[in-house]
Design a protein around this motif. Sequence first.
Motif, PDB file in Angstrom:
ATOM      1  N   GLU A 156       0.851  -1.258   0.211  1.00  0.00           N
ATOM      2  CA  GLU A 156      -0.066   0.043  -0.048  1.00  0.00           C
ATOM      3  C   GLU A 156       0.853   1.250  -0.010  1.00  0.00           C
ATOM      4  O   GLU A 156       0.539   2.102  -0.835  1.00  0.00           O
ATOM      5  N   ASP A 157       2.126   1.237   0.788  1.00  0.00           N
ATOM      6  CA  ASP A 157       2.556   2.554   1.103  1.00  0.00           C
ATOM      7  C   ASP A 157       3.897   2.474  -0.265  1.00  0.00           C
ATOM      8  O   ASP A 157       4.338   3.859  -0.121  1.00  0.00           O
ATOM      9  N   GLY A 158       4.250   1.470  -0.557  1.00  0.00           N
ATOM     10  CA  GLY A 158       5.380   1.621  -1.635  1.00  0.00           C
ATOM     11  C   GLY A 158       6.520   0.888  -1.007  1.00  0.00           C
ATOM     12  O   GLY A 158       6.561   1.018   0.454  1.00  0.00           O
ATOM     13  N   PRO A 159       7.472   0.582  -1.693  1.00  0.00           N
ATOM     14  CA  PRO A 159       8.869   0.052  -1.188  1.00  0.00           C
ATOM     15  C   PRO A 159       9.831   1.113  -0.672  1.00  0.00           C
ATOM     16  O   PRO A 159      10.637   0.917   0.069  1.00  0.00           O
ATOM     17  N   PHE A 160       9.288   2.646  -0.814  1.00  0.00           N
ATOM     18  CA  PHE A 160      10.080   3.365  -0.215  1.00  0.00           C
ATOM     19  C   PHE A 160       9.643   4.268   0.972  1.00  0.00           C
ATOM     20  O   PHE A 160      10.147   4.991   1.526  1.00  0.00           O
ATOM     21  N   ALA A 161       8.509   3.594   1.606  1.00  0.00           N
ATOM     22  CA  ALA A 161       8.025   3.970   2.875  1.00  0.00           C
ATOM     23  C   ALA A 161       8.901   3.676   3.967  1.00  0.00           C
ATOM     24  O   ALA A 161       9.585   2.803   3.910  1.00  0.00           O
ATOM     25  N   PRO A 162       8.875   4.652   5.136  1.00  0.00           N
ATOM     26  CA  PRO A 162       9.853   4.190   6.148  1.00  0.00           C
ATOM     27  C   PRO A 162       9.609   2.841   6.830  1.00  0.00           C
ATOM     28  O   PRO A 162      10.651   2.175   6.986  1.00  0.00           O
ATOM     29  N   SER A 163       8.633   2.300   6.982  1.00  0.00           N
ATOM     30  CA  SER A 163       8.566   0.839   7.338  1.00  0.00           C
ATOM     31  C   SER A 163       9.037  -0.040   6.282  1.00  0.00           C
ATOM     32  O   SER A 163       9.716  -0.834   6.628  1.00  0.00           O
ATOM     33  N   SER A 164       8.715   0.105   5.061  1.00  0.00           N
ATOM     34  CA  SER A 164       9.263  -0.681   4.032  1.00  0.00           C
ATOM     35  C   SER A 164      10.651  -0.636   3.989  1.00  0.00           C
ATOM     36  O   SER A 164      11.358  -1.609   3.798  1.00  0.00           O
ATOM     37  N   LEU A 165      11.245   0.650   3.941  1.00  0.00           N
ATOM     38  CA  LEU A 165      12.856   0.508   3.766  1.00  0.00           C
ATOM     39  C   LEU A 165      13.516   0.099   5.174  1.00  0.00           C
ATOM     40  O   LEU A 165      14.320  -0.832   4.686  1.00  0.00           O
ATOM     41  N   PHE A 166      12.801   0.278   6.178  1.00  0.00           N
ATOM     42  CA  PHE A 166      13.479  -0.420   7.361  1.00  0.00           C
ATOM     43  C   PHE A 166      13.335  -1.795   7.223  1.00  0.00           C
ATOM     44  O   PHE A 166      14.498  -2.740   7.666  1.00  0.00           O
ATOM     45  N   PHE A 167      12.232  -2.627   6.725  1.00  0.00           N
ATOM     46  CA  PHE A 167      12.175  -3.700   6.830  1.00  0.00           C
ATOM     47  C   PHE A 167      13.249  -4.329   5.615  1.00  0.00           C
ATOM     48  O   PHE A 167      13.923  -5.362   6.181  1.00  0.00           O
TER      49      PHE A 167
END
Length: 1511
Positions: free
Chosen positions: A998-1009
């Motif tokens: 939903e947020d995309g791969p560059f969202a904070p949670s996505s990047l952190f993961f």
Amino acid sequence: MKNHKNGPDDSDDNLTDDESSSLFSNGQQPVQATKEWDVFTNNPPVIISGSMADQSCMHTSLRIIKLLAYICTFILVLGGAVLSKGTMLFMTSQLRSERTIPFCSAPNEKQRQFEVTLPEVERIGWVWCLFFAYAIPEVMAFLRSIRICFFKNALKPKVLEISAVALAETLRTVGTGLLVFVVLPQIDVVKGAMLTNCLCFVPGLLALIPRHEVNKGGMKAADHISVYVKIAINSMALAAQITGFVVWPLLEIHEKPQLWVLPLATIFISCGWWENYYVSSKNSGMDKFLKRLKQTRHYTFMYMSVWKVACMFITLLIITYIQQGSVESLFNLFEASFSERGIPIKEVPVWNDSSIPNNSEAQDLRYDLTVNARYSSALWVLLIHSLGSYICYISGKFACRILIQSFGYALPVSITVPVVISFLITACGLRNGNPCYFSGTIPDYLFFESPPYYQLEEYLGVEHAWIWLLWLLSQTWITLHIWTPKVDRLMSTEVLFTMPMYDSLFVDQSLALNRRHDEGYEVLTEELEVVGHEEEFAMEHKFQEEMMDPKADVVRQSDYIRRVYACATMWHETPDEMMQMLKSIFRMDADQSARRLAQTYMDILDPDFYEFETHIFFDDAFEVSEENDEEVVVNMFVKDLMVTIDKAASEVHSTEYQMKPPKKFPTPYGGRLVWTLPGKTKMIAHLKDKDKIRHKKRWSQVMYMYYLLGHRLMELPINVKRKEVIAKNTFILALDGDIDFKPEAMHLLLDLMKKDDKLGAACGRIHPVGKGPMVWYQKFEYAIGHWLQKATEHVIGCVLCSPGCFSLFRGVALMDDAVMKKYTTLSSEARHYVQYDQGEDRWLCTLLLQRGYRVEYSAASDAYTHCPESFDEFYNQRRRWVPSTMANIMDLLADYKRTVKINDNISFLYIIYQALLMGGSILGPGNIFLMLVGAFVAAFKIDNWTSFLFNIVPILIYMFICFLCKSNIQLLAAKIISAVYGLVMMAVLVGIMLQINEDGPFAPSSLFFFIVALEMIIAAFLHPQEFGCLPAGVVYYVTVPSMYLLLIVYSIFNLNVVSWGTREIVAKKSKMELEQEKKAAEQEKKKAKKKSFWGFLNRNGKNGDDEEGSFEFSMAGLFKCMCCTHPKGGEEKVQLLRIADSLDKLNKRLDNIERAVDPVSQSKSRRRTTLSLNKRDLDPLAEDDENELDEDTDTFTDNEDIEPKEERDEQVTPYWIDHYPEMRKGVVDFLSSKEEQFWKDLIDKYLYVLVKNAEKEKLVARNLKDLRDISVFAFFMLNALFVLVIFLLQLSKDQIHVNWPFSVKANISYDSKTYDITISKEYLELEPIGMLFIIFFGIVLIIQFLAMLIHRFGTLSHMLSTIQINWFQAGPQTDDKDAKAREVVQVVKGLQQLRGADGDMEEKDPMQENVGRRKTVQNLHNTHVFKKKQSVITLDTALKRRLSMMPGNGGVVPMSIRKLTVRRDTLQHALAVGRKSVIEERRKSQIRRASQAVPGANRRAINIEERSDED
């Protein structure tokens, strides 16, 4: 061909040193060994795991990598140096004003010729590029000094020291400027390359001072003749260097007067390397001054690097002003020199001799044009130059560290100038013949300053360049030391090089002259003192005899022998766990034996030789005897050790082996068992009686520290200088009772100790072993803890904890002030119980760090230990570790100012890093809680408040359970909640994937993961041996809430519990102790009853149980009514007393019967009893008189005719020493009076048994609860405030937020009425504090990842330095000066194998044979014969027998070494020398025996003959 037969000298009858002694002390053989019908075996398959897992694939890979390292380092060093010098000469070629070179004609204008004259703007660009080329290494040196000074701690220099460095570096900088900007532009590039071999004047001048060979026994002057020869050659080399100053200045004095600057420039440059060539007397003022320069190097160059850049800039300005009268062009044309511009090209008319026009006509016929300049060419050349220099430097340093210096460093550095000259002559000749030859590669208007001749033979003859060969040879002679390195592997930059960085403009001369002279020392084999292994303590010298020597105060070479004491602490290990530790000890014994025998018989000096001794400290080793409550016997764990030791020996040596029974010692602390292992090292088990000495692990560590470093070292009757040297070379290998490791792991830790004298402790990579999900979790946890956390601590500071299960400690570091002494501190405050007793390993490392010592981590040193397999045991273990870790780190942070000041490796920035990690650990539960709240929202599509309530309720419930309930209830609740959270985490994973989508791969949670997952995967690939730990990350992920939330809560809420928590069993108690506990329980029950409501109503104080009434009735047990009460009758008590009396009489009668049957054994049943004749002697079955004294007291007889028998003294014949059949074997010995007094004094001062004090225990318990309450409150409030703030900010994200710049969503809206299209951007919104935490954790991850890469490179270097390429019994020569010695040690390891040493059993294990080839009956027969022989074969004997059975020509190689991959010449030489030594030893032994058997006159003759043989 005749078969070889053993002569009388080779028979086993002539073996010495008890090589063929009986297996059992009484000489008897077991019955089962002689029964031929019972020869069948049931050998279970040996499971190869842990440290003994197959490493052949890894070793082969390392050999391939090292072979590639040879090739790559040679290519990189040579290629980088050639690129660096070539580009430097290319840049200097463009500096001469009005320089004209031929220009490439266009293809359609080949009949025309053009030339180009470089404009001033072009020249200015190359001037700045040369300046930048010089400045780049200085900037790197500045940054490195900044890093060391800030992340570590550098010593500040004095004024004189910084002045000396400033003078030398200023002269070198000025000389470099003169040579580069004045001299080299005036000569062609071939002469310029040759002149770079003339930069060794000052080193050559200092080389005239004779350099003495240094060894650790003192300074040893070289032979007079060799000194004179060296002086003569050095003089000729210096003369050759001087000729470089004057040859071309004299030849070209009229055309190029600038060349007279050459002598000044070369002398100034050579001043920069004076420090490496200055020879000072040891301990002189100049020697101390040079050491101070080395110690203050980083702090000095933090300023000196800036000064050198400034000095070069000033030199450039002065030279420019002298040449042009102004410096404005340097700045005015700077921008233009790196931007678009044109290059004017002029045509060179070609006329015949008959039609030469006049000047005006020629001018009119010339065709001039302008071409666009490649304005980035200078920058590209600068980049190539800088990369070439840096690659050359780091590759050369890598070659030195992994001991391939000759091939990978010295050779390419020495041939750089010849290769460059060959390349330049070839390139210039090609372009002279065809100006378009390099068109498209090099701009047509740029090229080298070409020489007038293009054949090397012509150049050497006509231009007098033949003298260059003398310059090359003189430089090679002056830098000859780089061909013969004498350093150990993995030496630091400060040890390898004088200056912290290279000189980019002259990188090959910089590497050759900057490489330090290795002041290696050599110890002659005949001077090496090998300690006598038949003494009680093998590692102690005969110091009393040495004190008679007039040179007793002189430090001896034997004092530098490394002494390793393996100290294992045992408690309640299982036999399988003991087996792993004992096998490791047997492997160490075999390794030490091989090194000792190699030096004794193979005439080599092993640099890795060490003395070894094992000490096992058994906590709570005794229990109450079942036969006699007043006596103690060894417990089941000691008996397991005695049984397991034979199994361990058999498994390690691949043959059935039975140790000699241990020697038994009564001691003031309990007892001692001493075994002599097959390699003749000692293994001493110290059995601690908790009623005589303080127990638990920390006090066992105090025992071996004070015993080994205090009694065994400090009480030696030798000079304090010798004690200092011995202490620096004494190491304690701390072990747990279940550790599994190989000798190579210990050697890797010793390598770190040899590299740095300030290293106080070093630990290895700990691998947890076991079965079950909890073990899987710990495998991944240990992996990321070592991959990231320990590696980062090692790189940017110091490791904070060196685990006691496998760590090496330096003796002198433990002996330092406020370390060993402070470690004996008795806990007096509540926090002491947490910091001192719960985390003793971490506290010891904290003490070392606070005293300035470094603690390091070696990832290549593998050790395996059993870890908790159950949930409860794991939680209890971490319940100790978590608070103690926090307490020790807080102690270090609280005292950071003093620690930073005294410890060179701990900086203020490192303290900040640890403080941030500590804050993250404290707020970790809050972070996990918020993560769960957010994950619930994403996974289950609920609102924030509902998710908050779903998560806060179980946490609060568990906190109340931890505060109110017992430990077992807390653990049960933790299991249930962990199981629920484990299921939830799988749903959370799905929610995270949906959120990423939903947020995309560059969202904070996505990047952190993605960053965390990618970092773990890369780390696993960088640790290929541990890649199997990666799948366990699934278990780690599922248990994150349990381990980072519930476990922290459990640890903090149980802060007042100071029990060990693991491997605890119920101790056996005596009858008296049971009765006392029963009485105490009854008293507590009565007190509790009195405090109850019914007790309050019963004011008369009588116990209702002692009364009865004439009329009684009750209702369902709720109440009882008694009327006319009176005391109960005593009939029941009387009956019980009568029964007890009858039982007592029956017991006495049975004792009398036992005395009659076996009076001897009964006389030993008490500690101090004397037997006397009385009526029982006349009537064995007679009963004792009622008036006879109690059996527990000493009885005496009035009969004067009977002598009392000897008492059983606790310090002479204690009860445990012969109680069990296993303990009856072996001899009994006694401690020396000095050692016995030491133990008594140590116990009285530090290790006395703590007397239980109920009031004090209550006070301690109350203080611990107070500490628990304060910690719980602080912990709860900090996390609650953090969660509250973050959660409220999350709810108010619309008002207070930070727009995330990535993953921006574009919303397009269309208004059908107005036909307007609106495009709006939607940003992800972050609360400010959450943003800060993302930044914080991101920075931590980046630091840890970079540190891991640096540490992995260091680990690879370490492993490559230990690997020898010896495929097919041959391989490239290595710079490891001790490679031959290490190969000989491998040969000895094969020769000393016990299996097959008797010649009766095959050296190959029949279990490994194919069924079709297996000779079952023959193997059973060989096993039976071997058991009947039953001889103790030491490793010494196995070696001697194999060598003695070899034929004299050495043609037959024993089977045990046929598969060794060692060089053939090394193998043959070792076998020949070994056989000769063994035969010579036996011949001397025969002479000594013969001298003892003959009369005195003949004996003297034999002794004279023996002495003559020795001479």
